[in-house]
Scaffold this motif. Sequence first.
Motif, PDB file in Angstrom:
ATOM      1  N   GLU A 159       0.939  -1.121  -0.089  1.00  0.00           N
ATOM      2  CA  GLU A 159      -0.087   0.117   0.056  1.00  0.00           C
ATOM      3  C   GLU A 159       0.681   1.362   0.069  1.00  0.00           C
ATOM      4  OE1 GLU A 159      -3.123  -0.005   2.806  1.00  0.00           O
ATOM      5  OE2 GLU A 159      -3.277  -2.246   2.902  1.00  0.00           O
ATOM      6  N   GLY A 160       2.015   1.170   0.979  1.00  0.00           N
ATOM      7  CA  GLY A 160       2.705   2.265   0.621  1.00  0.00           C
ATOM      8  C   GLY A 160       3.671   2.658  -0.568  1.00  0.00           C
ATOM      9  N   CYS A 161       3.972   1.767  -1.139  1.00  0.00           N
ATOM     10  CA  CYS A 161       4.470   1.669  -2.393  1.00  0.00           C
ATOM     11  C   CYS A 161       3.512   2.021  -3.421  1.00  0.00           C
ATOM     12  CB  CYS A 161       5.333   0.426  -2.671  1.00  0.00           C
ATOM     13  SG  CYS A 161       6.706   0.120  -1.736  1.00  0.00           S
ATOM     14  N   ALA A 162       2.337   1.961  -3.373  1.00  0.00           N
ATOM     15  CA  ALA A 162       1.437   2.493  -4.324  1.00  0.00           C
ATOM     16  C   ALA A 162       1.524   4.026  -4.788  1.00  0.00           C
ATOM     17  CB  ALA A 162      -0.146   2.060  -4.082  1.00  0.00           C
ATOM     18  N   ALA A 163       2.023   4.830  -3.578  1.00  0.00           N
ATOM     19  CA  ALA A 163       2.132   6.080  -3.702  1.00  0.00           C
ATOM     20  C   ALA A 163       3.254   6.378  -4.845  1.00  0.00           C
ATOM     21  CB  ALA A 163       2.651   6.804  -2.588  1.00  0.00           C
ATOM     22  N   LEU A 164       4.224   5.264  -4.846  1.00  0.00           N
ATOM     23  CA  LEU A 164       5.313   5.476  -6.001  1.00  0.00           C
ATOM     24  C   LEU A 164       4.574   5.584  -7.597  1.00  0.00           C
ATOM     25  CD1 LEU A 164       8.065   5.364  -7.363  1.00  0.00           C
ATOM     26  CD2 LEU A 164       7.986   2.993  -6.705  1.00  0.00           C
ATOM     27  N   GLY A 165       3.735   4.643  -7.590  1.00  0.00           N
ATOM     28  CA  GLY A 165       2.972   4.634  -8.701  1.00  0.00           C
ATOM     29  C   GLY A 165       2.014   5.816  -9.120  1.00  0.00           C
ATOM     30  N   ARG A 166       1.465   6.249  -8.126  1.00  0.00           N
ATOM     31  CA  ARG A 166       0.927   7.598  -8.326  1.00  0.00           C
ATOM     32  C   ARG A 166       1.600   8.715  -8.584  1.00  0.00           C
ATOM     33  NH1 ARG A 166      -2.119   5.173  -3.789  1.00  0.00           N
ATOM     34  NH2 ARG A 166      -0.867   6.445  -2.392  1.00  0.00           N
ATOM     35  N   ALA A 189       2.768  -1.183  -9.312  1.00  0.00           N
ATOM     36  CA  ALA A 189       1.628  -1.553 -10.193  1.00  0.00           C
ATOM     37  C   ALA A 189       0.344  -0.938  -9.973  1.00  0.00           C
ATOM     38  CB  ALA A 189       1.754  -2.868 -10.548  1.00  0.00           C
ATOM     39  N   ALA A 190      -0.139  -1.148  -8.656  1.00  0.00           N
ATOM     40  CA  ALA A 190      -1.339  -0.878  -8.203  1.00  0.00           C
ATOM     41  C   ALA A 190      -1.529   0.827  -8.291  1.00  0.00           C
ATOM     42  CB  ALA A 190      -1.659  -1.275  -6.776  1.00  0.00           C
ATOM     43  N   GLY A 191      -0.571   1.358  -8.089  1.00  0.00           N
ATOM     44  CA  GLY A 191      -1.045   2.831  -8.084  1.00  0.00           C
ATOM     45  C   GLY A 191      -0.477   3.464  -9.523  1.00  0.00           C
ATOM     46  N   PHE A 192      -0.118   2.878 -10.639  1.00  0.00           N
ATOM     47  CA  PHE A 192       0.514   3.455 -11.812  1.00  0.00           C
ATOM     48  C   PHE A 192      -0.570   2.993 -12.793  1.00  0.00           C
ATOM     49  CE2 PHE A 192       3.739   2.756 -15.329  1.00  0.00           C
ATOM     50  CZ  PHE A 192       3.988   4.310 -15.445  1.00  0.00           C
ATOM     51  N   ASP A 193      -0.624   4.166 -13.720  1.00  0.00           N
ATOM     52  CA  ASP A 193      -1.424   4.022 -14.595  1.00  0.00           C
ATOM     53  C   ASP A 193      -0.914   3.329 -16.310  1.00  0.00           C
ATOM     54  OD1 ASP A 193       0.110   6.219 -15.336  1.00  0.00           O
ATOM     55  OD2 ASP A 193      -1.717   7.651 -15.790  1.00  0.00           O
ATOM     56  N   GLY A 194       0.290   3.210 -16.077  1.00  0.00           N
ATOM     57  CA  GLY A 194       1.075   2.623 -17.248  1.00  0.00           C
ATOM     58  C   GLY A 194       1.510   1.003 -16.909  1.00  0.00           C
ATOM     59  N   ARG A 195       2.604   0.640 -17.279  1.00  0.00           N
ATOM     60  CA  ARG A 195       3.087  -0.726 -17.453  1.00  0.00           C
ATOM     61  C   ARG A 195       4.049  -0.781 -16.432  1.00  0.00           C
ATOM     62  NH1 ARG A 195       6.318  -3.787 -21.127  1.00  0.00           N
ATOM     63  NH2 ARG A 195       6.103  -1.760 -22.510  1.00  0.00           N
ATOM     64  N   VAL A 211       4.270 -11.504  -5.698  1.00  0.00           N
ATOM     65  CA  VAL A 211       3.663 -10.355  -5.938  1.00  0.00           C
ATOM     66  C   VAL A 211       1.974 -10.419  -6.166  1.00  0.00           C
ATOM     67  CG1 VAL A 211       3.472  -8.495  -7.786  1.00  0.00           C
ATOM     68  CG2 VAL A 211       5.615  -9.546  -7.362  1.00  0.00           C
ATOM     69  N   ARG A 212       1.668 -11.393  -6.790  1.00  0.00           N
ATOM     70  CA  ARG A 212       0.029 -11.662  -6.736  1.00  0.00           C
ATOM     71  C   ARG A 212      -0.196 -11.813  -5.112  1.00  0.00           C
ATOM     72  NH1 ARG A 212       1.908 -14.424 -11.506  1.00  0.00           N
ATOM     73  NH2 ARG A 212       2.344 -16.420 -10.406  1.00  0.00           N
ATOM     74  N   ALA A 213       0.407 -12.646  -4.359  1.00  0.00           N
ATOM     75  CA  ALA A 213      -0.038 -12.839  -2.939  1.00  0.00           C
ATOM     76  C   ALA A 213      -0.111 -11.262  -2.266  1.00  0.00           C
ATOM     77  CB  ALA A 213       0.618 -13.742  -1.975  1.00  0.00           C
ATOM     78  N   LEU A 214       0.840 -10.494  -2.596  1.00  0.00           N
ATOM     79  CA  LEU A 214       0.860  -9.178  -1.802  1.00  0.00           C
ATOM     80  C   LEU A 214      -0.109  -8.255  -2.224  1.00  0.00           C
ATOM     81  CD1 LEU A 214       4.793  -8.677  -1.746  1.00  0.00           C
ATOM     82  CD2 LEU A 214       3.317  -8.693   0.172  1.00  0.00           C
ATOM     83  N   GLN A 215      -0.597  -8.509  -3.560  1.00  0.00           N
ATOM     84  CA  GLN A 215      -1.538  -7.612  -4.241  1.00  0.00           C
ATOM     85  C   GLN A 215      -2.987  -8.133  -3.711  1.00  0.00           C
ATOM     86  OE1 GLN A 215      -1.283  -7.111  -8.486  1.00  0.00           O
ATOM     87  NE2 GLN A 215      -0.202  -5.333  -7.976  1.00  0.00           N
ATOM     88  N   ALA A 216      -3.099  -9.523  -3.531  1.00  0.00           N
ATOM     89  CA  ALA A 216      -4.327  -9.965  -2.944  1.00  0.00           C
ATOM     90  C   ALA A 216      -4.633  -9.642  -1.437  1.00  0.00           C
ATOM     91  CB  ALA A 216      -4.337 -11.701  -2.991  1.00  0.00           C
ATOM     92  N   ALA A 217      -3.456  -9.496  -0.791  1.00  0.00           N
ATOM     93  CA  ALA A 217      -3.507  -9.001   0.728  1.00  0.00           C
ATOM     94  C   ALA A 217      -3.765  -7.463   0.944  1.00  0.00           C
ATOM     95  CB  ALA A 217      -2.178  -9.459   1.450  1.00  0.00           C
ATOM     96  N   ALA A 218      -3.169  -6.753   0.053  1.00  0.00           N
ATOM     97  CA  ALA A 218      -3.324  -5.454   0.071  1.00  0.00           C
ATOM     98  C   ALA A 218      -4.484  -4.835  -0.439  1.00  0.00           C
ATOM     99  CB  ALA A 218      -1.999  -4.880  -0.555  1.00  0.00           C
ATOM    100  N   PHE A 219      -4.797  -5.385  -1.732  1.00  0.00           N
ATOM    101  CA  PHE A 219      -5.842  -4.676  -2.443  1.00  0.00           C
ATOM    102  C   PHE A 219      -7.152  -5.552  -2.624  1.00  0.00           C
ATOM    103  CE2 PHE A 219      -1.717  -3.224  -3.846  1.00  0.00           C
ATOM    104  CZ  PHE A 219      -1.635  -2.010  -3.304  1.00  0.00           C
ATOM    105  N   GLY A 220      -6.828  -6.769  -2.455  1.00  0.00           N
ATOM    106  CA  GLY A 220      -8.138  -7.848  -2.478  1.00  0.00           C
ATOM    107  C   GLY A 220      -8.234  -8.451  -3.786  1.00  0.00           C
ATOM    108  N   GLY A 221      -7.012  -8.147  -4.607  1.00  0.00           N
ATOM    109  CA  GLY A 221      -6.897  -9.080  -5.994  1.00  0.00           C
ATOM    110  C   GLY A 221      -5.679  -8.344  -6.862  1.00  0.00           C
ATOM    111  N   PRO A 222      -5.754  -8.747  -7.975  1.00  0.00           N
ATOM    112  CA  PRO A 222      -4.585  -8.159  -8.865  1.00  0.00           C
ATOM    113  C   PRO A 222      -4.875  -6.486  -9.114  1.00  0.00           C
ATOM    114  CG  PRO A 222      -5.567 -10.448  -9.828  1.00  0.00           C
ATOM    115  CD  PRO A 222      -6.380 -10.000  -8.646  1.00  0.00           C
ATOM    116  N   ARG A 223      -4.052  -6.113  -9.391  1.00  0.00           N
ATOM    117  CA  ARG A 223      -3.828  -4.463  -9.631  1.00  0.00           C
ATOM    118  C   ARG A 223      -2.968  -4.329 -10.750  1.00  0.00           C
ATOM    119  NH1 ARG A 223      -7.972  -5.113  -7.212  1.00  0.00           N
ATOM    120  NH2 ARG A 223      -9.116  -3.914  -5.640  1.00  0.00           N
ATOM    121  N   GLY A 224      -3.326  -3.299 -11.546  1.00  0.00           N
ATOM    122  CA  GLY A 224      -2.327  -2.882 -12.516  1.00  0.00           C
ATOM    123  C   GLY A 224      -1.612  -3.800 -13.602  1.00  0.00           C
ATOM    124  N   ASP A 225      -1.016  -3.307 -14.613  1.00  0.00           N
ATOM    125  CA  ASP A 225      -0.321  -3.954 -15.587  1.00  0.00           C
ATOM    126  C   ASP A 225       1.134  -4.226 -15.245  1.00  0.00           C
ATOM    127  OD1 ASP A 225       0.798  -5.038 -17.939  1.00  0.00           O
ATOM    128  OD2 ASP A 225       0.200  -3.133 -19.130  1.00  0.00           O
TER     129      ASP A 225
END
Length: 302
Positions: A159-166, A189-195, A211-225
Motif C-alpha cells: 500500500e505504501g509503494c502504491a504512492a510511487l505509482g501515483r 503496479a497498483a498505483g500506476f496508470d502505465g506498465r 507479487v500476486r499474494a501481496l496484491q491480494a492481501a493489500a488490495f483484494g486481488g490483482p492490480r495494474g499491468d
Amino acid sequence: METDDLAALAPRLPSPLEPVEDERFARRGLALLLKRDDLIHPDLPGNKWRKLVLNLRAAAGRPVLTFGGAYSNHLRATAAAGRLLGFPTIGVVRGDELAGRPLNPSLARCAADGMRLEFTDRATYRAKHEPAVLAAFLARAPEGTYAVPEGGSNALAAEGCAALGRELSGRADVAAVACGTGGTLAGLAAGFDGRALGVPVLRGGFLGGEVRALQAAAFGGPRGDWRLDERFHCGGYGRSNPELDLFVRDFEARHGLAIERLYVAKMLFALVSLAEEGAFAPGTRIAAVVTGAPDALPQDTA
C-alpha cells in the motif's frame, strides 16, 4: 504513531523525476527518466521509506521486530527509524555463527542506533514466517512488539509503494524497478496508470507468486499491468558478471551518477538491453526507479 510524527522526518516527497540524455534510448525514440527515490531520506531511502511508513503508523510507537541478513539495508533503515522516532527495535539476523563475533559495519550501525540484535540459525530463519516460529521470536521481545517481515514486504508495504505509482502516473509509460521480495512492484503496479516492469535480482522464478499474494492481501486481488523479466539476475543475489560490471562503469561515466550494485544496476542493465531488443515502442517514456544509493559497506551475498 501519528502522521505528524513521520512528517517530522522530513521526507522528500514526491521524489525527483530526472530526465537522462542517453543515446542508446534516444536513437530509438525513447525517453529515460530516473525516479530518484534514493533521495527521499538519508537514513530511510527509496523503497525502505515507502515500505516502512504505513508499518510504522500501525506499530504506533510500539517496539518493532524485523528480519535481515548481516548486511541488510532494511535492518539499518528500521534501526534508524527507531532512533529518529524513539521506539525500540529488534533485528533477527540470519546466521547464529555471527553471535560472539565482532559486529560488521552494517550491524554495528544497527546497534549504534539502538537495535537489539538476535542471531538465529539458518534453518530457523528460513521458517520465520511460520506462526510458531514467529511467536517464539515475539515471546522473547517486549510485550506488544509489532513484527515486520524480511525486506519490509507485507500488505502495508505494498500500500505504501502504491504512492510511487501515483507519483509516476501521467509522467511515464513504463516504470521499472528491481525486485527482491516483490513488495515495491506490487504497490507500484497498483498505483500506476502505465506498465510496471519488475527485474528480479534473485534466481528462482518465485516472485510472480509473491507479487500476486501481496496484491491480494493489500488490495483484494490483482492490480495494474505488470510483468517480470527474470533474465538479468546475473547469477543471483549479490552476484555479478563482467558484462554487468562493464555496464555499470560505463553508465556511471556517461551520467556522473554512482549506481547501487545489488539492485539498481541490474534494473538499468535490463532497460538498456530491452531497448536494444526493440521491446519499447518509439515515444515510450521509461521511468527507472532508483531504490537506493551505493553503499560503502560490504553487501550480503548469502
